[in-house]
Enzyme design. Sequence first.
Site, PDB file in Angstrom:
ATOM      1  CD  GLU A  64       3.371  45.521 -79.585  1.00 59.72           C
ATOM      2  OE1 GLU A  64       2.336  46.106 -79.960  1.00 59.72           O
ATOM      3  OE2 GLU A  64       4.448  45.596 -80.207  1.00 59.72           O
ATOM      4  CG  PHE A 116      11.727  49.058 -83.947  1.00 58.48           C
ATOM      5  CD1 PHE A 116      12.281  47.853 -84.362  1.00 58.48           C
ATOM      6  CD2 PHE A 116      12.273  49.688 -82.842  1.00 58.48           C
ATOM      7  CE1 PHE A 116      13.353  47.287 -83.699  1.00 58.48           C
ATOM      8  CE2 PHE A 116      13.345  49.127 -82.168  1.00 58.48           C
ATOM      9  CZ  PHE A 116      13.890  47.928 -82.598  1.00 58.48           C
ATOM     10  CD  GLU A 146       6.159  47.529 -87.275  1.00 55.45           C
ATOM     11  OE1 GLU A 146       5.863  46.511 -86.618  1.00 55.45           O
ATOM     12  OE2 GLU A 146       5.777  48.664 -86.947  1.00 55.45           O
TER      13      GLU A 146
HETATM   14  P1  NFD Z   1       8.252  53.535 -80.121  1.00 54.66           P
HETATM   15  P2  NFD Z   1       8.596  52.163 -82.749  1.00 54.66           P
HETATM   16  N1  NFD Z   1       5.832  50.936 -71.763  1.00 54.66           N
HETATM   17  O1  NFD Z   1       7.083  54.250 -79.572  1.00 54.66           O
HETATM   18  N2  NFD Z   1       7.748  47.187 -82.338  1.00 54.66           N
HETATM   19  O2  NFD Z   1       8.039  52.598 -84.060  1.00 54.66           O
HETATM   20  C1  NFD Z   1       6.551  49.868 -72.173  1.00 54.66           C
HETATM   21  F1  NFD Z   1       6.567  48.797 -71.392  1.00 54.66           F
HETATM   22  O3  NFD Z   1       9.527  54.298 -80.279  1.00 54.66           O
HETATM   23  C2  NFD Z   1       7.277  46.797 -81.108  1.00 54.66           C
HETATM   24  O4  NFD Z   1      10.070  52.280 -82.576  1.00 54.66           O
HETATM   25  O5  NFD Z   1       7.794  52.942 -81.582  1.00 54.66           O
HETATM   26  N3  NFD Z   1       7.248  49.804 -73.306  1.00 54.66           N
HETATM   27  C3  NFD Z   1       8.134  46.664 -80.032  1.00 54.66           C
HETATM   28  C4  NFD Z   1       7.235  50.892 -74.089  1.00 54.66           C
HETATM   29  C5  NFD Z   1       9.485  46.937 -80.193  1.00 54.66           C
HETATM   30  C6  NFD Z   1       6.522  52.044 -73.748  1.00 54.66           C
HETATM   31  C7  NFD Z   1       9.940  47.342 -81.432  1.00 54.66           C
HETATM   32  C8  NFD Z   1       5.802  52.045 -72.528  1.00 54.66           C
HETATM   33  N4  NFD Z   1       5.091  53.121 -72.137  1.00 54.66           N
HETATM   34  C9  NFD Z   1       9.067  47.456 -82.502  1.00 54.66           C
HETATM   35  N5  NFD Z   1       6.689  52.973 -74.727  1.00 54.66           N
HETATM   36  C10 NFD Z   1       7.665  46.278 -78.645  1.00 54.66           C
HETATM   37  N6  NFD Z   1       6.437  45.899 -78.425  1.00 54.66           N
HETATM   38  O6  NFD Z   1       8.458  46.313 -77.709  1.00 54.66           O
HETATM   39  C11 NFD Z   1       7.492  52.426 -75.630  1.00 54.66           C
HETATM   40  N7  NFD Z   1       7.820  51.167 -75.252  1.00 54.66           N
HETATM   41  C12 NFD Z   1       8.716  50.271 -75.964  1.00 54.66           C
HETATM   42  C13 NFD Z   1       6.894  47.382 -83.527  1.00 54.66           C
HETATM   43  C14 NFD Z   1       7.849  49.394 -76.710  1.00 54.66           C
HETATM   44  O7  NFD Z   1       8.239  48.091 -76.480  1.00 54.66           O
HETATM   45  C15 NFD Z   1       5.407  47.544 -83.337  1.00 54.66           C
HETATM   46  O8  NFD Z   1       4.754  46.643 -84.253  1.00 54.66           O
HETATM   47  C16 NFD Z   1       8.023  49.914 -78.110  1.00 54.66           C
HETATM   48  O9  NFD Z   1       7.836  49.014 -79.098  1.00 54.66           O
HETATM   49  C17 NFD Z   1       5.086  48.988 -83.693  1.00 54.66           C
HETATM   50  O10 NFD Z   1       4.365  49.115 -84.903  1.00 54.66           O
HETATM   51  C18 NFD Z   1       9.408  50.445 -78.165  1.00 54.66           C
HETATM   52  O11 NFD Z   1       9.566  50.959 -76.855  1.00 54.66           O
HETATM   53  C19 NFD Z   1       6.422  49.653 -83.835  1.00 54.66           C
HETATM   54  O12 NFD Z   1       7.339  48.606 -84.112  1.00 54.66           O
HETATM   55  C20 NFD Z   1       9.597  51.477 -79.203  1.00 54.66           C
HETATM   56  O13 NFD Z   1       8.472  52.281 -79.185  1.00 54.66           O
HETATM   57  C21 NFD Z   1       6.800  50.343 -82.544  1.00 54.66           C
HETATM   58  O14 NFD Z   1       8.134  50.629 -82.516  1.00 54.66           O
END
Ligand code: NFD
Length: 267
Positions: free
Chosen positions: A101, A182, A187
Site C-alpha cells: 500500500e 493473501f 506472496e
Molecule cells: P488480511 P492478507 N481497514 O489482514 N494484500 O494476508 C481497511 F480499510 O486478512 C493487500 O489476506 O491480510 N482495510 C490488500 C482492511 C489486499 C482492514 C490483499 C482495515 N482495518 C492483499 N483490515 C489490501 N491492501 O487491500 C484488513 N483490511 C483489508 C497484500 C485490507 O485491504 C499485502 O501486501 C487487507 O489487505 C499484505 O502483505 C485485506 O483486508 C497481505 O497481502 C486482507 O487483510 C495482506 O493480505
Amino acid sequence: SGPTPDLLSLVTGRCLQFSTFLNPAAMCDVTTRRQNCSEMADLFISAFAFQDVCNISISRYDEFLEATNHWIPADKSVFWEGVYDFVHLYTEMGKRAITLEDTLTGYMIDRLRFCADPGQPSGIGGPSTHPCPSFEETDGCPWNAEFAFWTAASQNFASKARGTVSIMLNASADVAFPPNSFFAQWELPHLKAGEVSEANILLVHTPGHAVKETCQGPSITDLKRRLATKNISATCRENPRDVLWLLCWEDPSHTECREIISDDTNA
Ligand code: NFD
C-alpha cells in the site's frame, strides 16, 4: 455495497498525490515510460470494464502493474496479515519500510471498492445498480475484480522483494499465520529463493489483548518451515522495541507500557 463513487477521479488523484508529494523519486522511475496519471487510471479501469463479474483473469492487470511499477530498495519490503492499521502506522507511508500500500500500485487502489459490469465500464457510468462482490467474498464469485487485482498485485510485490523482508503478524489473532491469507497464498510462494535471504517475523502483541500465539506457536513454526524450503532464514520477535514504543504511543495506559513511559506526574 456498490463501487466507490468517483473511482476514476480518486485513482487519478491518488496517483498525482503520490507522484507530487509522497514519493517523487519513485515516480521518476515510472515517468520514464511517459505515462501520466490519467493514462494509468484508465489502464486500471480497462482491466475489468466490460468483463464478466466473476471471471477476471489476473493477467488483465498486467499493463496497470507494468505502468505503475517502480523500484523498491532491498531490505525494505514488509508483508503483513491482520494488522492493517498498525503496519501502516509503522511504515510511515514508505519512509521507514514499504508495504504494497506504500507503492504506487497499492496506494492508488487501497480501500477502493470496484467490480466488473459486462454492460458498462464500472465506476464511470454513475452509481452502480448492483452490489460489488469484495475480495473477501469469493464464494460463488471467485475471480471478481477486487480479488483478481489484489492477487496480481500481491504476487508482483512479492516477486520484487530483495534481501531481508519483514513479516508483521497479529499475536492476538487465533492463528497468526493463517494458510488462507493473501500473504500465505499469493506472496510467500512468490518470494524469490536466492534473492530474499532473510525474514524478520514481527509478532505484534497489542497491549491489553490476550496473546494467542508466540514465536514458538504452531503457525509461526509452519511459516519458518515454508521459508526454510526457499533457503530464507527466519528470526521472530514479539513486540520488538520499536513496535512496543509505537503501540504505547497510541495507547499508553497499559501495564506493558509502564516500563518504557516515565512518570510524567512528578513535575
Ligand atoms: P488480511 P492478507 N481497514 O489482514 N494484500 O494476508 C481497511 F480499510 O486478512 C493487500 O489476506 O491480510 N482495510 C490488500 C482492511 C489486499 C482492514 C490483499 C482495515 N482495518 C492483499 N483490515 C489490501 N491492501 O487491500 C484488513 N483490511 C483489508 C497484500 C485490507 O485491504 C499485502 O501486501 C487487507 O489487505 C499484505 O502483505 C485485506 O483486508 C497481505 O497481502 C486482507 O487483510 C495482506 O493480505
